[in-house]
Design a protein around this motif. Structure first.
Motif, PDB file in Angstrom:
ATOM      1  N   LYS A  88      78.450  81.201  42.117  1.00 57.94           N
ATOM      2  CA  LYS A  88      78.392  79.850  42.689  1.00 57.94           C
ATOM      3  C   LYS A  88      76.962  79.309  42.656  1.00 57.94           C
ATOM      4  O   LYS A  88      76.732  78.134  42.349  1.00 57.94           O
ATOM      5  N   LEU A  89      75.998  80.169  42.964  1.00 58.18           N
ATOM      6  CA  LEU A  89      74.603  79.739  42.935  1.00 58.18           C
ATOM      7  C   LEU A  89      74.123  79.475  41.505  1.00 58.18           C
ATOM      8  O   LEU A  89      73.248  78.636  41.276  1.00 58.18           O
ATOM      9  N   ALA A  90      74.694  80.186  40.539  1.00 60.64           N
ATOM     10  CA  ALA A  90      74.264  80.024  39.144  1.00 60.64           C
ATOM     11  C   ALA A  90      74.667  78.676  38.569  1.00 60.64           C
ATOM     12  O   ALA A  90      74.006  78.163  37.657  1.00 60.64           O
ATOM     13  N   GLU A  91      75.760  78.084  39.082  1.00 59.55           N
ATOM     14  CA  GLU A  91      76.224  76.768  38.616  1.00 59.55           C
ATOM     15  C   GLU A  91      76.286  76.720  37.090  1.00 59.55           C
ATOM     16  O   GLU A  91      75.701  75.848  36.442  1.00 59.55           O
ATOM     17  N   LEU A  92      77.009  77.649  36.516  1.00 61.97           N
ATOM     18  CA  LEU A  92      77.035  77.777  35.058  1.00 61.97           C
ATOM     19  C   LEU A  92      77.601  76.549  34.361  1.00 61.97           C
ATOM     20  O   LEU A  92      77.323  76.315  33.177  1.00 61.97           O
ATOM     21  N   GLU A  93      78.386  75.758  35.078  1.00 62.50           N
ATOM     22  CA  GLU A  93      78.934  74.550  34.458  1.00 62.50           C
ATOM     23  C   GLU A  93      77.833  73.558  34.076  1.00 62.50           C
ATOM     24  O   GLU A  93      78.037  72.686  33.221  1.00 62.50           O
TER      25      GLU A  93
END
Length: 504
Positions: free
Chosen positions: A299-304
């Motif tokens: 969630k923290l990585a926000e890969l989108e």
């Protein structure tokens, strides 16, 4: 004439060869030859240390190799033979004593099958508390299959008299009729070398002794049928007392931390990349820990936001996060302190599915802004110059840096007491530094990171959940604490993500 066999020996740091020699001479008074198997462990190279120590035994006609030692007592010519073995541990934390080639770490069933298929012998030794419950059933399942070169092994640490006999035996008493290969199992405690040969087997004098451990393993099915156990009187209170002493006064098997050259990394990722470390996260409780960690990290990585999905996992030999990033279609690189850190990633991820490089963690060989996401897990508490570690991670990141740390605003305030609990449960846990959010925030902001987002993981200490052993219980309880808001206020470890100032 008869031969005495001890199928479970170790040689730990601090053992004294003169005391071991005295014990050996006591045994040779009643036997024409003595045979033992000395097992290396994950932490100690017992065999090579043992070979060095044998130089001071009163022996003649000595011969030694990578897997066999032979000598004769100077006084009476009693033949002394030792073979090399390896004490391995399965993912379920079940010990295997392997004579011959050793299989890779994995589930117990797979490790036993692979070892037997390549001609090795496997002894499953009785363990204090490990032959009960689910692990006991796994062991029982293995012995219900009739296979040569798989043996149960009793230990001199198990009581065979008194009230504790049945309880501590676990499934040992339920094993089908199969040949045992017993041994003493001296523990890593001061003066415990004299515990050697307190349990074993005896049988007829062989015409010859196999030239190496693999040949010895091949002969064991026939040999086992000719042996009988030599038992002393062992009562439950003695068994429990030895375990208490081990946990209070056990020998330090890991070398003390040696300060590194200023400006270089402490290489704390080498330990976290081992199978031994990974077993702390085995079972349903470990799965709950890792799932929670992965959920918050992704969630923290926000890969989108990042279609390229280039991720650098610094110190990621533990493979706790890399599989999840690969599942999301990311391009994953792991940077570690040593080549030994790639064993788990190669086995779990496949060497062709990720990139691997080694070097100093404080001086990464990448240009600025090389990766969308950079992660630092199981590192910050074990790095002396942890601020420089965060700064270097921020340098090579284009967008996001994510790390974890133990927060003092939690049950960690009782860290010294909890460390003793962790050590009792995990046996080889590492000491670590605690941090405040203010301290971590200052270092991340100094490194050019902003918009810090804090994600505490667990309200209660992880060691307590490991003691209970139920992932379902941990999940229910932590969900309750999270609903009350206690986890956000007092949870630990904390995962924190920050964005580069230039990232929009």
């Amino acid at each position: 004439m008869k031969t005495f066999y001890d199928f479970h020996l170790h040689w730990y740091p601090g053992y004294q060869i003169d005391r071991f020699g005295e014990r050996l001479q006591e045994v040779t008074r009643n036997y024409s030859s003595v045979v033992g198997v000395v097992y290396d462990t994950e932490l100690v190279d017992c065999w090579n240390d043992f070979l060095i120590a044998t130089q001071f035994l009163p022996l003649k006609n000595v011969e030694s190799s990578d897997s066999r030692f032979y000598g004769e007592m100077e006084e009476d010519g009693t033949r002394i033979v030792f073979y090399r073995g390896v004490q391995a541990v399965s993912e379920e934390n079940v010990e295997l004593l392997v004579i011959g080639e050793v299989p890779d770490t994995g589930p117990l069933e797979k490790m036993v099958s692979v070892a037997l298929s390549i001609g090795s012998a496997v002894l499953l030794p009785w363990g204090f508390g490990k032959w009960r419950g689910k692990r006991g059933q796994l062991i029982l399942r293995e012995f219900r299959q009739s296979r040569p070169r798989l043996f149960p092994s009793d230990s001199a640490n198990r009581p065979n008299r008194g009230g504790g006999k049945a309880f501590l035996a676990g499934v040992f008493a339920k094993l089908p009729g199969c040949y045992r290969l017993d041994g003493s199992d001296p523990l890593p405690m001061e003066n415990d070398e004299i515990f050697s040969f307190t349990l074993g087997m005896e049988g007829p004098e062989p015409q010859d002794f196999p030239e190496d451990a693999a040949s010895f393993a091949e002969r064991l099915p026939q040999l086992a049928s000719e042996l009988k156990s030599v038992e002393g009187r062992r009562v439950g209170r003695e068994s429990v007392s030895r375990q208490v002493r081990l946990r209070k006064n056990g020998l330090a098997l890991q070398p003390p931390h040696i300060p590194t050259v200023p400006g270089t990394s402490d290489a704390g990722d080498i330990e976290s990349a081992t199978d031994r470390y990974a077993r702390r996260f085995s079972g349903s409780v470990g799965m709950f820990f890792l799932d929670r960690q992965a959920e918050l990290t992704l969630k923290l990585a926000e890969l989108e936001r990042f279609p390229k999905g280039e991720v650098l996992d610094i110190g990621g030999g533990h493979t706790q996060l890399a599989p999840h990033f690969l599942e999301k279609g990311c391009s994953v690189s792991i940077f570690a302190s040593d080549d030994s850190c790639r064993k788990r990633p190669d086995r779990i991820l496949g060497a062709w599915n990720y990139r691997f490089a080694t070097g100093d963690l404080l001086h990464l060989p990448y240009p600025d802004n090389s990766f969308e996401v950079v992660t630092l897990f199981r590192l910050v508490p074990h790095e002396t110059d942890w601020e420089a570690l965060i700064e270097e991670a921020a340098r090579v990141s284009r967008n996001t840096v994510i790390l974890d740390y133990p927060d003092i605003r939690s049950f960690n305030v009782f860290s010294r007491m909890l460390f003793l609990v962790k050590k009792a449960v995990e046996k080889d846990t590492r000491d670590y530094e605690l941090f405040t959010r203010k301290k971590i925030a200052a270092a991340m902001e100094e490194a050019g990171l902003r918009d810090l987002r804090w994600r505490p993981q667990f309200f209660l200490p992880m060691a307590l959940y490991r003691m209970v052993g139920s992932g379902r219980f941990a999940k229910i309880l932590e969900s309750f604490f999270n609903t009350l808001g206690l986890t956000q206020l007092f949870g630990s470890p904390v995962i924190v993500g920050g964005r580069k100032k230039a990232s929009e």
